[in-house]
Scaffold this motif. Structure first.
Motif, PDB file in Angstrom:
ATOM      1  N   LEU A   1      -7.188  -5.735   2.048  1.00  0.00           N
ATOM      2  CA  LEU A   1      -6.144  -5.632   1.067  1.00  0.00           C
ATOM      3  C   LEU A   1      -5.078  -6.820   1.219  1.00  0.00           C
ATOM      4  N   ASP A   2      -4.861  -7.120   2.547  1.00  0.00           N
ATOM      5  CA  ASP A   2      -3.998  -8.185   2.820  1.00  0.00           C
ATOM      6  C   ASP A   2      -2.578  -7.841   2.239  1.00  0.00           C
TER       7      ASP A   2
ATOM      8  N   GLY B   1       0.919  -1.062  -0.058  1.00  0.00           N
ATOM      9  CA  GLY B   1       0.104   0.003  -0.033  1.00  0.00           C
ATOM     10  C   GLY B   1       1.010   1.316   0.077  1.00  0.00           C
ATOM     11  N   LEU B   2       0.347   2.338  -0.778  1.00  0.00           N
ATOM     12  CA  LEU B   2       1.086   3.281  -0.698  1.00  0.00           C
ATOM     13  C   LEU B   2       0.209   4.744  -0.626  1.00  0.00           C
ATOM     14  N   VAL B   3       0.131   5.593   0.235  1.00  0.00           N
ATOM     15  CA  VAL B   3      -0.842   6.188   0.582  1.00  0.00           C
ATOM     16  C   VAL B   3      -0.197   7.561   0.129  1.00  0.00           C
TER      17      VAL B   3
ATOM     18  N   GLY C   1       0.460  -5.425  12.713  1.00  0.00           N
ATOM     19  CA  GLY C   1       0.660  -6.664  11.726  1.00  0.00           C
ATOM     20  C   GLY C   1       1.175  -6.267  10.483  1.00  0.00           C
ATOM     21  N   VAL C   2       1.072  -5.215  10.048  1.00  0.00           N
ATOM     22  CA  VAL C   2       1.667  -4.748   8.786  1.00  0.00           C
ATOM     23  C   VAL C   2       2.963  -3.847   8.767  1.00  0.00           C
TER      24      VAL C   2
ATOM     25  N   GLU D   1       2.947  -5.794  -6.326  1.00  0.00           N
ATOM     26  CA  GLU D   1       1.425  -5.358  -6.442  1.00  0.00           C
ATOM     27  C   GLU D   1       1.326  -4.150  -5.894  1.00  0.00           C
ATOM     28  N   PRO D   2       1.742  -2.958  -6.172  1.00  0.00           N
ATOM     29  CA  PRO D   2       1.501  -1.843  -5.374  1.00  0.00           C
ATOM     30  C   PRO D   2       0.043  -1.427  -5.579  1.00  0.00           C
ATOM     31  N   VAL D   3      -0.630  -1.009  -4.457  1.00  0.00           N
ATOM     32  CA  VAL D   3      -2.034  -0.125  -4.197  1.00  0.00           C
ATOM     33  C   VAL D   3      -1.804   0.968  -3.824  1.00  0.00           C
TER      34      VAL D   3
END
Length: 283
Positions: free
Chosen positions: A117-118, A37-39, A159-160, A73-75
């Motif tokens: 999104l795991d 994930g990229l915010v 957890g992430v 897989e960037p989201v």
């Protein structure tokens, strides 16, 4: 660490070694084929034509492209106010569109969506977060809480592995820097300091430059992919993404104007950054 709108060397002193550690986390997640994930996205509400700023979406798009080249897989996640600019940068970098969080989203909504999104890692890039009073403030201490979805909530879930790139003390991740250091380092620091922490913080003169530093560090972490990664560190790609951002309505976060610049700095004034990072990555 060349100065952007501010000299934030004092903040960087509290993040020593964390660039390499963040690159190692991202390299591991990407080469394992995980989602990352990229915010990003900051809404400059005080500008004559309020819009997302150019710092953040541009660097995020390059980082997304880099993670894709490693097998990840960037989201990319942003909010309604910043969606068009973020999507324009991603498209120009050859990446898919962002996941856009609605204006009415709550912290629980954010946590639920991100949990689904795991993710193998979660990184904020120039994404402002709440201060000690729960308000989101710009570098000028303008309150933009009303036009900032609570994406910071995703970084508080366990957890992430988490990381962040920032350049001013008011971004997600700066919670690892003592508030008195932020107060002494930047204007309005006591008011604007974000208190959301991350595992690995990268401080740079602009957050786009910080992303480019992460890409260079990824090239060191995964040397057999170095050529592909370092090919992304060019002033031409940077300029193309900035142009795409401006065409989509993006503005400079310091001047408030729709110009292909970052924090008041024209592309030509930092073009030497790219070959310098390539040299460091290959050293």
């Amino acid at each position: 660490m060349r100065p952007g709108a501010r000299d934030v060397a004092a903040l960087a002193a509290h993040a020593a070694g964390q660039l390499g550690r963040l690159a190692a986390v991202l390299a591991g997640a990407a080469t394992a084929g995980r989602r990352i994930g990229l915010v990003t996205g900051v809404h400059i509400a005080w500008a004559p034509l309020p819009a997302a700023e150019t710092d953040g979406p541009v660097g995020t798009a390059v980082l997304a492209r880099a993670l894709t080249s490693l097998g990840g897989e960037p989201v990319v996640l942003t909010d309604d106010w910043c969606g068009p600019v973020v999507d324009a940068c991603l498209a120009a970098a050859g990446c898919g569109p962002a996941v856009v969080v609605g204006r009415a989203a709550t912290e629980d909504d954010v946590r639920t969506a991100v949990s689904a999104l795991d993710l193998g890692a979660l990184v904020a890039v120039e994404r402002l977060g709440p201060n000690r009073s729960g308000r989101v403030l710009t570098m000028r201490a303008v309150d933009i809480t009303a036009s900032t979805a609570p994406l910071h909530a995703a970084f508080l879930a366990p957890g992430v592995p988490t990381g962040a790139v920032g350049d001013g003390g008011n971004e997600i991740g700066m919670g690892v820097v003592p508030p008195e250091v932020v107060a002494a380092a930047v204007a309005h620091g006591a008011e604007i300091a974000c208190r959301t922490p991350v595992d690995h913080l990268v401080v740079a003169g602009t957050s786009n430059w910080g992303c480019y530093g992460v890409v260079a560090a990824l090239a060191r972490a995964v040397p057999d992919r170095a050529d592909r990664l370092l090919a992304l560190l060019t002033p031409d790609l940077d300029a193309a993404l900035l142009s795409a951002a401006v065409a989509a309505g993006g503005i400079d976060g310091v001047t408030g104007e729709p110009a292909p610049s970052v924090d008041g700095i024209a592309v030509a004034d930092y073009a030497d950054l790219f070959p310098a990072l390539v040299r460091l990555a290959r050293a």
